[in-house]
Design an enzyme around this catalytic site. Structure first.
Site, mmCIF file in Angstrom:
data_model
loop_
_atom_site.group_PDB
_atom_site.id
_atom_site.type_symbol
_atom_site.label_atom_id
_atom_site.label_comp_id
_atom_site.label_asym_id
_atom_site.label_seq_id
_atom_site.Cartn_x
_atom_site.Cartn_y
_atom_site.Cartn_z
ATOM 1 N N ASN A 1 0.812 -1.223 0.000
ATOM 2 C CA ASN A 1 0.000 0.000 0.000
ATOM 3 C C ASN A 1 0.851 1.282 0.000
ATOM 4 O O ASN A 1 0.407 2.334 0.452
ATOM 5 C CB ASN A 1 -1.009 0.001 1.168
ATOM 6 C CG ASN A 1 -0.361 -0.289 2.503
ATOM 7 O OD1 ASN A 1 0.852 -0.154 2.655
ATOM 8 N ND2 ASN A 1 -1.154 -0.672 3.478
ATOM 9 N N ARG B 1 3.209 6.134 12.147
ATOM 10 C CA ARG B 1 2.613 5.552 13.350
ATOM 11 C C ARG B 1 2.426 6.641 14.389
ATOM 12 O O ARG B 1 3.316 7.504 14.580
ATOM 13 C CB ARG B 1 3.498 4.445 13.953
ATOM 14 C CG ARG B 1 3.453 3.112 13.204
ATOM 15 C CD ARG B 1 2.071 2.453 13.230
ATOM 16 N NE ARG B 1 1.998 1.241 12.460
ATOM 17 C CZ ARG B 1 1.511 1.134 11.211
ATOM 18 N NH1 ARG B 1 1.042 2.202 10.595
ATOM 19 N NH2 ARG B 1 1.462 -0.030 10.607
ATOM 20 N N GLN C 1 -5.214 2.108 18.734
ATOM 21 C CA GLN C 1 -6.243 2.082 17.700
ATOM 22 C C GLN C 1 -7.222 0.958 17.978
ATOM 23 O O GLN C 1 -6.754 -0.144 18.281
ATOM 24 C CB GLN C 1 -5.594 1.890 16.314
ATOM 25 C CG GLN C 1 -4.859 3.124 15.863
ATOM 26 C CD GLN C 1 -4.376 3.074 14.420
ATOM 27 O OE1 GLN C 1 -3.748 4.006 13.957
ATOM 28 N NE2 GLN C 1 -4.647 2.017 13.704
ATOM 29 N N HIS D 1 -7.590 5.391 10.621
ATOM 30 C CA HIS D 1 -6.474 4.797 9.857
ATOM 31 C C HIS D 1 -6.986 4.275 8.506
ATOM 32 O O HIS D 1 -7.473 3.148 8.404
ATOM 33 C CB HIS D 1 -5.886 3.656 10.692
ATOM 34 C CG HIS D 1 -4.554 3.186 10.229
ATOM 35 N ND1 HIS D 1 -3.708 2.453 11.012
ATOM 36 C CD2 HIS D 1 -3.899 3.337 9.056
ATOM 37 C CE1 HIS D 1 -2.600 2.170 10.352
ATOM 38 N NE2 HIS D 1 -2.700 2.686 9.145
HETATM 39 N N1 LIG Z 1 -1.021 4.684 7.397
HETATM 40 C C1 LIG Z 1 -0.952 3.584 6.687
HETATM 41 O O1 LIG Z 1 -1.946 3.067 6.196
HETATM 42 C C2 LIG Z 1 0.403 2.943 6.448
HETATM 43 C C3 LIG Z 1 0.538 2.040 5.387
HETATM 44 C C4 LIG Z 1 1.793 1.523 5.122
HETATM 45 C C5 LIG Z 1 2.868 1.836 5.929
HETATM 46 N N2 LIG Z 1 2.694 2.682 6.974
HETATM 47 C C6 LIG Z 1 3.839 3.011 7.859
HETATM 48 O O2 LIG Z 1 4.869 3.571 7.087
HETATM 49 C C7 LIG Z 1 6.106 2.971 7.441
HETATM 50 C C8 LIG Z 1 7.070 3.053 6.284
HETATM 51 O O3 LIG Z 1 6.615 2.245 5.217
HETATM 52 P P1 LIG Z 1 7.551 1.952 3.948
HETATM 53 O O4 LIG Z 1 6.813 0.982 3.104
HETATM 54 O O5 LIG Z 1 8.032 3.237 3.353
HETATM 55 O O6 LIG Z 1 8.753 1.222 4.686
HETATM 56 P P2 LIG Z 1 10.263 1.090 4.184
HETATM 57 O O7 LIG Z 1 10.836 0.015 5.026
HETATM 58 O O8 LIG Z 1 10.321 0.942 2.715
HETATM 59 O O9 LIG Z 1 10.913 2.494 4.570
HETATM 60 C C9 LIG Z 1 11.210 2.879 5.876
HETATM 61 C C10 LIG Z 1 12.419 3.822 5.816
HETATM 62 O O10 LIG Z 1 12.637 4.334 7.120
HETATM 63 C C11 LIG Z 1 14.056 4.337 7.340
HETATM 64 N N3 LIG Z 1 14.282 4.287 8.790
HETATM 65 C C12 LIG Z 1 13.982 3.291 9.647
HETATM 66 N N4 LIG Z 1 14.336 3.630 10.892
HETATM 67 C C13 LIG Z 1 14.913 4.857 10.810
HETATM 68 C C14 LIG Z 1 15.488 5.726 11.768
HETATM 69 N N5 LIG Z 1 15.555 5.400 13.062
HETATM 70 N N6 LIG Z 1 15.971 6.898 11.331
HETATM 71 C C15 LIG Z 1 15.942 7.255 10.022
HETATM 72 N N7 LIG Z 1 15.390 6.471 9.061
HETATM 73 C C16 LIG Z 1 14.875 5.278 9.460
HETATM 74 C C17 LIG Z 1 14.555 3.089 6.635
HETATM 75 O O11 LIG Z 1 15.943 3.159 6.371
HETATM 76 C C18 LIG Z 1 13.707 3.090 5.383
HETATM 77 O O12 LIG Z 1 14.306 3.787 4.313
HETATM 78 C C19 LIG Z 1 5.703 1.534 7.847
HETATM 79 O O13 LIG Z 1 6.658 0.924 8.676
HETATM 80 C C20 LIG Z 1 4.399 1.766 8.542
HETATM 81 O O14 LIG Z 1 4.610 2.041 9.915
HETATM 82 C C21 LIG Z 1 1.494 3.252 7.242
#
Ligand SMILES: NC(=O)c1ccc[n+]([C@@H]2O[C@H](COP(=O)([O-])OP(=O)(O)OC[C@H]3O[C@@H](n4cnc5c(N)ncnc54)[C@H](O)[C@@H]3O)[C@@H](O)[C@H]2O)c1
Length: 386
Positions: free
Chosen positions: A154, A292, A321, A340
């Protein structure tokens, strides 16, 4: 099952010794290959009167990810519920003997260390979506469980939604909408703090799959784009996206007119935006957080919205949630919060339902999952969760 976990843990200790390629070894296959009929429990949000309105609405209790017939035809038991909290809940009833738990971040089944301890038959925790922070990942790893999500399912849905939220905040859209429905007409009440997006500085904290898509979508708006991440992008990609890497988060944040959060919730990002960090942001900053809720200090955000230091806050993620009726973000000024929803469009549901089915199929056959889906594998957390 206790024996199976002991076996898993023995396998893990073997794997700590350097082997040429542990993930493709026979050991990892053995972890999945438990055979037989499984008890699978799915925890999703209930759709009630909306369930029948769209045949592709598979992400709810009623839709059950569209895998009921497929599972039952193979003799597996499939229980689906939205009742997830407390010792009297439907979920709790099945914890002692379920084999697979599927949950979704939109209606998270909080899988605590206590629940993991009680779940003697549990082998696999699947997240229908992205973000498995509702699971105690360290406890899952210690118990030899596999945790996996449908990585990428997503990301487009969330990046599009973030772009919408940025525009809603920058243009001060919501007060105008409220005027339209309450019979008012007061242009000044909106215009005194409505801006163009062009020329503004936008920083994303996290530029993984979602962050990159957002930056790509922002490029035509002619903004000043910044990103902070653990990892710097390849120079070619950085150039194509047109965003500048900021190694130091605290150096980037005060430059931003708009901050977007795109990291997972981990031990390092929990409470990252506390009172002190928020105080150092530009006065009048706008924040979009679809990552989050717990990355923010809830009360610090509410206070900064009340004082005007944060001029607008929008997102779809809360903690816990569903958000309780008295959650401070429901009542703070200048917010554009929703439940959400960003990652559960019908398109996203079809993708994450297909991804869950694929992983279940592989699990039954004892095959590995696509590598990027693993959050916990063979006692190891994915690198960004460590
Ligand atoms: N609201 C929603 O419906 C929804 C849907 C999908 C994902 N999400 C959230 O979005 C987040 C990200 O999704 P994604 O697909 O882009 O994940 P991803 O794993 O592709 O990207 C996460 C990025 O964050 C970076 N990162 C992790 N910890 C870090 C830190 N401490 N400091 C700096 N950078 C850091 C990683 O290096 C990576 O590039 C998910 O983990 C989830 O919590 C929310």
């Amino acid at each position: 099952m206790a024996m199976k976990r002991a076996a898993s843990s023995a396998v893990r200790s073997l794997l700590t010794a350097p082997t040429p390629n542990p993930s493709s070894s026979i050991f990892s296959r053995n972890l999945h290959a438990s055979g037989g009929k499984k008890k699978i429990v799915g925890v999703f949000y209930k759709a009630n009167e909306y369930a029948a309105l769209n045949p592709n609405f598979v992400g709810c209790v009623e839709g059950a990810l569209g895998i009921r017939e497929w599972l039952e035809a193979q003799g597996h038991e499939y229980i689906v519920t939205d009742d997830k909290e407390g010792l009297d809940s439907e979920l709790e009833k099945h914890i002692p003997d379920l084999h697979v738990l599927i949950s979704t971040p939109f209606h998270p089944a909080y899988v605590t260390a206590e629940r993991i301890k009680k779940a003697k038959n549990l082998e696999l925790l699947l997240t229908a979506g992205i973000g498995s922070d509702h699971i105690d990942l360290n406890a899952a790893a210690a118990a030899g469980l596999t945790v996996a999500e449908v990585t990428g399912s997503n990301t487009v849905s969330v990046a599009e939604d973030e772009l919408m939220r940025i525009l809603i905040l920058v243009r001060n859209f919501l007060p105008g909408y409220h005027q339209a429905i309450t019979g008012e007409w007061n242009v000044a009440g909106i215009a005194h703090r409505a801006y163009d997006l062009e020329g503004k500085t936008i920083g994303t904290v996290g530029a993984g799959r979602i962050g990159k898509l957002l930056l790509q979508r922002l490029k035509p708006f002619n903004c000043n784009l910044l990103y902070h991440d653990r990892l710097k992008m390849e120079p070619e990609l950085e150039k194509e996206i047109g965003a500048k890497f900021e190694e130091d988060l605290d150096a980037m944040l005060p430059k931003c007119d708009v901050i977007v959060i795109n990291t997972p919730l981990t031990d390092k990002t929990r409470g990252l935006f506390d009172k002190n960090r928020i105080a150092k942001l530009k006065k009048g900053v706008l924040i979009v957080n679809n990552a989050r809720g717990a990355i923010m200090d809830t009360q610090a955000v509410a206070d900064a919205c009340s004082s005007g230091h944060i001029a607008g806050y929008s997102g779809d993620v809360w903690f816990p949630q569903p958000a309780p009726k008295d959650h401070p973000w429901r009542y703070m000024p200048n917010h554009a919060m929703t439940p959400h929803i960003s990652g559960t469009t019908i398109d996203a549901q079809l993708r994450y339902a297909a991804g869950v089915k694929d992983m279940l199929e592989r699990h039954f056959k004892g095959e590995d999952f696509p590598e990027q889906n693993y959050i916990v594998k063979e006692g190891q957390l994915a690198s960004q969760y460590r």
